[in-house]
Design an enzyme around this catalytic site. Structure first.
Site, PDB file in Angstrom:
ATOM      1  N   LEU A  99       0.829  -1.207   0.000  1.00 13.99           N
ATOM      2  CA  LEU A  99       0.000   0.000   0.000  1.00 13.99           C
ATOM      3  C   LEU A  99       0.861   1.255   0.000  1.00 13.99           C
ATOM      4  CD1 LEU A  99      -2.649  -1.035   2.675  1.00 13.99           C
ATOM      5  CD2 LEU A  99      -3.009  -0.890   0.213  1.00 13.99           C
TER       6      LEU A  99
ATOM      7  N   ARG B  36       5.195   2.830   1.088  1.00 19.78           N
ATOM      8  CA  ARG B  36       6.533   2.644   1.648  1.00 19.78           C
ATOM      9  C   ARG B  36       6.892   3.876   2.461  1.00 19.78           C
ATOM     10  NH1 ARG B  36       9.446  -1.355  -1.261  1.00 19.78           N
ATOM     11  NH2 ARG B  36       8.345  -2.065  -3.145  1.00 19.78           N
ATOM     12  N   GLY B  37       7.554   3.650   3.591  1.00 20.02           N
ATOM     13  CA  GLY B  37       7.983   4.754   4.436  1.00 20.02           C
ATOM     14  C   GLY B  37       9.433   4.583   4.831  1.00 20.02           C
ATOM     15  N   GLY B  38       9.957   5.567   5.558  1.00 22.72           N
ATOM     16  CA  GLY B  38      11.342   5.519   5.969  1.00 22.72           C
ATOM     17  C   GLY B  38      11.654   4.388   6.918  1.00 22.72           C
TER      18      GLY B  38
ATOM     19  N   GLY C  24       9.625   1.361   7.068  1.00 21.86           N
ATOM     20  CA  GLY C  24       9.009   0.094   6.733  1.00 21.86           C
ATOM     21  C   GLY C  24       8.088   0.158   5.542  1.00 21.86           C
ATOM     22  N   ILE C  25       7.498  -1.005   5.241  1.00 15.81           N
ATOM     23  CA  ILE C  25       6.572  -1.141   4.116  1.00 15.81           C
ATOM     24  C   ILE C  25       5.210  -1.552   4.647  1.00 15.81           C
ATOM     25  CG2 ILE C  25       6.106  -2.381   1.964  1.00 15.81           C
ATOM     26  CD1 ILE C  25       9.099  -2.810   1.658  1.00 15.81           C
ATOM     27  N   VAL C  26       4.163  -1.001   4.063  1.00 16.20           N
ATOM     28  CA  VAL C  26       2.800  -1.302   4.484  1.00 16.20           C
ATOM     29  C   VAL C  26       2.116  -2.184   3.446  1.00 16.20           C
ATOM     30  CG1 VAL C  26       0.589  -0.341   5.204  1.00 16.20           C
ATOM     31  CG2 VAL C  26       2.703   0.941   5.626  1.00 16.20           C
TER      32      VAL C  26
ATOM     33  N   LYS D 195       2.046  -3.059   8.775  1.00 13.32           N
ATOM     34  CA  LYS D 195       3.297  -2.320   8.587  1.00 13.32           C
ATOM     35  C   LYS D 195       4.459  -3.178   9.077  1.00 13.32           C
ATOM     36  CE  LYS D 195       5.304   2.191   8.584  1.00 13.32           C
ATOM     37  NZ  LYS D 195       4.987   3.617   8.628  1.00 13.32           N
TER      38      LYS D 195
ATOM     39  N   ASP E 223       5.487  14.723  12.244  1.00 14.86           N
ATOM     40  CA  ASP E 223       5.514  14.634  10.776  1.00 14.86           C
ATOM     41  C   ASP E 223       4.105  14.769  10.221  1.00 14.86           C
ATOM     42  OD1 ASP E 223       6.870  14.489   8.370  1.00 14.86           O
ATOM     43  OD2 ASP E 223       6.750  12.316   8.247  1.00 14.86           O
TER      44      ASP E 223
END
Length: 354
Positions: free
Chosen positions: A37, A39-41, A43-45, A59, A158
């Site tokens: 769904l 991607r973040g700093g 991890g991946i969702v 996540k 953030d």
């Protein structure tokens, strides 16, 4: 706690049921890339479906191998699970194994505000003016809860359109409101780098590394500008080869009385001019350079509800800004401050499931 155990709130707060790692792996089809769904700093969702048919967002955190991490992880997760509010992303559960840390959230069918603002597939904007107003107020209420009704209070750090999710009714749900704090613990002894996203970071956070509720207020002000303009602060800066210019651009247009030039063209002039002026004023109050001059979130909520904005705005216009800038050596523009900052800015994406 044994490895592989997962705990999630079930029923009343304080009761739990176990969900094994295998179920989450199966729910995401072995973390199939097709189910990603976002991607973040950190991890991946993934989109997943539990055995009972519940659709969730999983996540999968990366690089969480530290001594004592499990206890710290559980403590923080339990704190986050106490923050229950309709405008906050609810933590359904988490999973801890020797090499894995996973967080489980409800699936948000309408994605993030950022993705919806740039949805040009349909002839009509996914977010009309009334929905944008609703998102602004819902986000403000969620942040107010974090700042003043949680114990201990939680600072998001953030706030941006990519971290505001939308449920089936397009109600704003603030995501990742505790995750950044949780993950910063492991690096606080080796790094003083500012966490956040360029164009959204408050000046005092850049200069001191200290975050506060007013840091979130600044980020919320930039979020309002994203809702108004339909643009992403970071992309806006890249396009102009400068940083943080969205705020400076809006200030200039506001001074010149050209508010219509900043409005998202996808709205096709379908917005209330008075409400636009009011939202811009709230955004400019929230993004004032000096944190002491910014309103608190309870005041922001009131102003968005139509109470006290005129008085607050008039008072802000009476501040002796040139003298303040001179005495504290403040730059004239936010972009100038970003360029002059001595700290290294890490444009981390801390986006939640979307």
């Amino acid at each position: 706690m044994s490895l592989g155990r997962s705990i999630r709130p079930g029923g009343p707060v304080g009761t739990f049921e176990e969900v094994c790692f295998k179920e989450l792996r199966a729910a995401t089809d072995h973390f199939n890339p097709k189910n990603i769904l976002g991607r973040g700093g950190f991890g991946i969702v993934y989109k997943g479906c539990l055995h009972d048919g519940t659709v969730v967002a999983v996540k999968r955190l990366k690089d969480y191998n530290i001594a004592g991490g499990e206890v710290q992880f559980q403590t923080e997760v339990e704190m986050i699970s106490l923050a229950l509010h309709r405008n906050l992303l609810r933590l359904c559960g988490f999973c801890v194994t020797e090499n894995e840390r996973l967080l489980v959230y409800p699936y948000m069918p309408n994605g993030s505000v950022a993705s919806r603002l740039r949805d040009h597939v349909h002839s009509k904007p996914a977010l009309d003016w009334s929905r944008r107003k609703k998102i602004a107020l819902g986000t403000a209420r969620g942040l107010l809860y974090l700042h003043e009704q949680c114990d201990p209070k939680i600072i998001h750090r953030d706030v941006k359109a990519a971290n505001i999710l939308l449920d089936e009714d397009f109600e704003a749900v603030v995501g990742d409101f505790g995750l950044a704090k949780l993950l910063d613990h492991r690096e606080s002894h080796v790094s003083t780098a500012v966490r956040g996203t360029v164009g959204h970071i408050a000046p005092e956070y850049l200069s001191t590394g200290q975050s506060s509720e007013k840091t979130d207020v600044f980020g919320f002000g930039i979020l309002l500008l994203e809702l108004i303009t339909g643009q992403k602060a970071l992309d806006f800066g890249r396009a102009s080869n400068t940083k943080g210019v969205m705020l400076d651009w809006v200030k200039k247009l506001h001074q010149e009385g050209k508010l219509n030039l900043m409005v998202d063209k996808d709205l096709r002039n379908n917005y209330d001019r008075v409400e636009l002026e009011e939202m811009v004023q709230v955004a400019l109050l929230c993004t004032q350079f000096h944190p002491a001059h910014r309103p608190k979130m309870f005041e922001v909520v009131r102003m968005l509800e139509g109470d006290g904005l005129a008085e607050r705005w008039e008072a802000s216009q009476n501040v002796d800004t040139p003298r303040l800038r001179s005495s504290e050596n403040m730059p004239q523009r936010y972009a100038d401050f970003l360029e002059e900052s001595s700290l290294v800015v890490e444009a981390m994406e801390l986006s939640g499931p979307r």
